[in-house]
Design an enzyme around this catalytic site. Sequence first.
Site, mmCIF file in Angstrom:
data_model
loop_
_atom_site.group_PDB
_atom_site.id
_atom_site.type_symbol
_atom_site.label_atom_id
_atom_site.label_comp_id
_atom_site.label_asym_id
_atom_site.label_seq_id
_atom_site.Cartn_x
_atom_site.Cartn_y
_atom_site.Cartn_z
ATOM 1 N N ARG A 1 0.824 -1.219 0.000
ATOM 2 C CA ARG A 1 0.000 0.000 0.000
ATOM 3 C C ARG A 1 0.847 1.252 0.000
ATOM 4 N NH1 ARG A 1 -2.635 -1.884 4.883
ATOM 5 N NH2 ARG A 1 -4.205 -3.351 4.187
ATOM 6 N N ARG B 1 3.998 -28.366 5.633
ATOM 7 C CA ARG B 1 4.923 -27.737 6.590
ATOM 8 C C ARG B 1 4.279 -27.831 7.953
ATOM 9 N NH1 ARG B 1 9.969 -27.212 6.236
ATOM 10 N NH2 ARG B 1 10.206 -25.158 7.184
ATOM 11 N N ARG C 1 7.826 -16.114 14.169
ATOM 12 C CA ARG C 1 6.945 -15.137 14.813
ATOM 13 C C ARG C 1 7.018 -15.286 16.322
ATOM 14 N NH1 ARG C 1 1.765 -15.496 10.681
ATOM 15 N NH2 ARG C 1 1.750 -17.701 11.141
ATOM 16 N N TYR D 1 -4.520 -23.588 0.857
ATOM 17 C CA TYR D 1 -4.040 -22.619 1.846
ATOM 18 C C TYR D 1 -5.217 -21.690 2.186
ATOM 19 C CZ TYR D 1 -0.282 -19.460 3.630
ATOM 20 O OH TYR D 1 0.554 -18.684 4.392
ATOM 21 N N ASP E 1 -7.862 -19.510 4.367
ATOM 22 C CA ASP E 1 -8.097 -18.805 5.625
ATOM 23 C C ASP E 1 -9.449 -19.242 6.182
ATOM 24 O OD1 ASP E 1 -5.756 -17.354 5.902
ATOM 25 O OD2 ASP E 1 -6.446 -15.753 4.579
HETATM 26 P P1 FAD Z 1 -8.346 -28.099 10.703
HETATM 27 O O1 FAD Z 1 -8.509 -26.969 11.657
HETATM 28 O O2 FAD Z 1 -6.975 -28.621 10.454
HETATM 29 O O3 FAD Z 1 -9.302 -29.288 11.204
HETATM 30 C C1 FAD Z 1 -9.168 -30.618 10.768
HETATM 31 C C2 FAD Z 1 -9.358 -31.504 11.987
HETATM 32 O O4 FAD Z 1 -9.395 -32.858 11.581
HETATM 33 C C3 FAD Z 1 -8.192 -31.380 12.975
HETATM 34 O O5 FAD Z 1 -8.691 -31.069 14.242
HETATM 35 C C4 FAD Z 1 -7.545 -32.765 12.928
HETATM 36 O O6 FAD Z 1 -6.982 -33.152 14.166
HETATM 37 C C5 FAD Z 1 -8.707 -33.636 12.523
HETATM 38 N N1 FAD Z 1 -8.330 -34.891 11.863
HETATM 39 C C6 FAD Z 1 -7.490 -35.032 10.810
HETATM 40 N N2 FAD Z 1 -7.395 -36.328 10.461
HETATM 41 C C7 FAD Z 1 -8.189 -37.017 11.322
HETATM 42 C C8 FAD Z 1 -8.490 -38.402 11.475
HETATM 43 N N3 FAD Z 1 -7.949 -39.324 10.681
HETATM 44 N N4 FAD Z 1 -9.323 -38.769 12.464
HETATM 45 C C9 FAD Z 1 -9.882 -37.843 13.306
HETATM 46 N N5 FAD Z 1 -9.631 -36.518 13.186
HETATM 47 C C10 FAD Z 1 -8.793 -36.112 12.200
HETATM 48 N N6 FAD Z 1 -6.852 -18.325 9.078
HETATM 49 C C11 FAD Z 1 -7.328 -17.054 9.196
HETATM 50 O O7 FAD Z 1 -8.397 -16.760 8.643
HETATM 51 N N7 FAD Z 1 -6.662 -16.110 9.923
HETATM 52 C C12 FAD Z 1 -5.488 -16.370 10.566
HETATM 53 O O8 FAD Z 1 -4.910 -15.498 11.217
HETATM 54 C C13 FAD Z 1 -4.956 -17.697 10.459
HETATM 55 N N8 FAD Z 1 -3.795 -18.000 11.060
HETATM 56 C C14 FAD Z 1 -3.295 -19.267 10.948
HETATM 57 C C15 FAD Z 1 -2.096 -19.556 11.588
HETATM 58 C C16 FAD Z 1 -1.563 -20.835 11.512
HETATM 59 C C17 FAD Z 1 -0.271 -21.149 12.199
HETATM 60 C C18 FAD Z 1 -2.256 -21.843 10.761
HETATM 61 C C19 FAD Z 1 -1.692 -23.228 10.647
HETATM 62 C C20 FAD Z 1 -3.448 -21.561 10.116
HETATM 63 C C21 FAD Z 1 -3.982 -20.265 10.202
HETATM 64 N N9 FAD Z 1 -5.199 -19.950 9.601
HETATM 65 C C22 FAD Z 1 -5.682 -18.663 9.699
HETATM 66 C C23 FAD Z 1 -5.968 -20.946 8.828
HETATM 67 C C24 FAD Z 1 -7.002 -21.697 9.689
HETATM 68 O O9 FAD Z 1 -6.351 -22.389 10.721
HETATM 69 C C25 FAD Z 1 -7.744 -22.682 8.786
HETATM 70 O O10 FAD Z 1 -8.411 -22.008 7.751
HETATM 71 C C26 FAD Z 1 -8.778 -23.542 9.525
HETATM 72 O O11 FAD Z 1 -8.328 -24.001 10.761
HETATM 73 C C27 FAD Z 1 -9.094 -24.741 8.656
HETATM 74 O O12 FAD Z 1 -10.119 -25.516 9.232
HETATM 75 P P2 FAD Z 1 -10.266 -27.013 8.764
HETATM 76 O O13 FAD Z 1 -11.472 -27.540 9.453
HETATM 77 O O14 FAD Z 1 -10.194 -27.101 7.297
HETATM 78 O O15 FAD Z 1 -8.932 -27.752 9.281
HETATM 79 N N1 UDP Z 2 6.026 -13.103 4.603
HETATM 80 C C1 UDP Z 2 7.279 -12.532 4.607
HETATM 81 N N2 UDP Z 2 7.639 -11.715 5.646
HETATM 82 C C2 UDP Z 2 6.810 -11.435 6.664
HETATM 83 C C3 UDP Z 2 5.514 -12.031 6.661
HETATM 84 C C4 UDP Z 2 5.161 -12.851 5.614
HETATM 85 O O1 UDP Z 2 8.065 -12.776 3.696
HETATM 86 O O2 UDP Z 2 7.198 -10.700 7.582
HETATM 87 C C5 UDP Z 2 5.663 -13.993 3.472
HETATM 88 C C6 UDP Z 2 5.967 -15.468 3.773
HETATM 89 O O3 UDP Z 2 6.380 -16.069 2.566
HETATM 90 C C7 UDP Z 2 4.631 -16.008 4.198
HETATM 91 C C8 UDP Z 2 3.706 -15.242 3.270
HETATM 92 O O4 UDP Z 2 4.285 -13.914 3.206
HETATM 93 O O5 UDP Z 2 4.538 -17.395 4.005
HETATM 94 C C9 UDP Z 2 2.263 -15.130 3.744
HETATM 95 O O6 UDP Z 2 2.247 -14.526 5.019
HETATM 96 P P1 UDP Z 2 1.040 -14.710 6.012
HETATM 97 O O7 UDP Z 2 1.238 -13.794 7.164
HETATM 98 O O8 UDP Z 2 -0.219 -14.611 5.251
HETATM 99 O O9 UDP Z 2 1.289 -16.218 6.493
HETATM 100 P P2 UDP Z 2 0.427 -17.181 7.418
HETATM 101 O O10 UDP Z 2 -0.312 -16.326 8.399
HETATM 102 O O11 UDP Z 2 -0.453 -17.941 6.512
HETATM 103 O O12 UDP Z 2 1.456 -18.028 8.073
#
Ligand code: FAD
Ligand code: UDP
Length: 373
Positions: free
Chosen positions: A175, A248, A279, A351, A353
Amino acid sequence: MDRYDYVIVGGGLFGGVMAWYARQNGKSCLVIEKRSHLGGNLYCEEIEGIPVHRYGAHIFHTSNKKVWDFVNSLAEFNRYTNSPVANYHGQMYNMPFNMNTFSKMWGVSTPEEARKKIEEQRSSVTGEPSNLEEQAISLVGTDIYEKLIKGYTEKQWGRDCRDLPSFIIKRLPVRYTYDNNYFNDRYQGIPIGGYNGLIEKLFEDCDVLLDTDYLADKARFDAMGDRIVYTGTIDAYFGYRFGRLEYRSLRFEDDIYDTDNFQGVAVVNHTAREVPYTRTIEHKHFDCTVPYSQTEKTVVTREYPVTWEEGMEPYYPVNDERNQSLYQEYARLGAGEEKVLFGGRLAEYRYYDMDKVIESAMDKAEKEFGSRL
Ligand code: FAD
Ligand code: UDP
């Protein structure tokens, strides 16, 4: 009860939205979850009176009013706006890339000066960017790429920026205004007190089996439901018959500090390659409705990216060409499983959200039940 309309595999957000729709339509549900709690990656654990986002910072943001109204009907949200700061060798830069970042990086003060600087630095990239490095340089130039993107991204994904798809970096806004909001979406916030209340509402009136792996006793669970909703990894569902998809994973380390304010912001990104974590999250700052001084201590979580191995949580799909085409093979098999509905981050290998997961679950649920909100 040993017979249900729906057996829902996975107590995460996708499973939760499906369960909610099923219950609204009078269907019985059994939820099978291999972890010891519901909520998937949204789950929060209370430590020192602070809701700790157990699986990484989760900030809800969406431009979809239907999704926003839906989650607000189940939980009260605060007005948190994510504005993380990047730490590169002790120098602090505002994120996402905006006039505050450009001003600190180059001493510029107007959008025109910033544009000029980026124009000069992006000249090495000609044509359509074909990987994350080219995409990043073409968006923000080489200085920001070297200091704020390269190290962070290579730690996060465990591979060279030239071997990563460009869409990953396009998640971040660029931005030419002094605006530190990490997201462009119209609505943003976090449920007051954390996500567990929202999760409880989604799974209300469902039978739940925790600490249970569906795949370990698949035939028995399949016989218990007329329909199966599967939200686990799709390669595991099919016994890895075409090979393994890559993920990952992350390791979270908590520290409790005797101070009411450790880093002054909820999220600090550590962008230098030498720092092993990406982070640091200071959870109390997510709840902007409570003054941070109200709790004397603070909980800080460091997030270390790691290569996924059997037994770890598969947090991120690695959407490169090899994995995408492997996923397509599994998706073709999935389409043939008439009794099973596949959905969510792991079963669709996307991937996603949170808002996109809800959107996708709502679409599928409305097709399934013919009901609208
Ligand atoms: P999951 O939450 O992974 O749910 C799947 C479930 O199935 C899990 O509980 C797992 O244990 C279970 N499961 C899998 N296999 C089996 C099996 N064989 N038997 C029984 N249970 C099983 N999104 C945002 O909008 N904002 C954010 O700031 C954000 N931050 C994130 C930060 C991190 C570090 C991560 C990893 C993700 C983030 N996300 C964020 C994305 C968000 O977590 C996902 O969009 C959401 O959790 C996906 O929901 P889901 O139900 O698809 O998967
Ligand atoms: N990223 C980066 N520097 C930062 C933050 C993010 O290079 O300080 C890049 C990195 O490749 C990351 C991507 O931007 O995987 C998306 O960032 P986001 O914060 O959306 O990642 P998430 O919350 O999904 O882990």
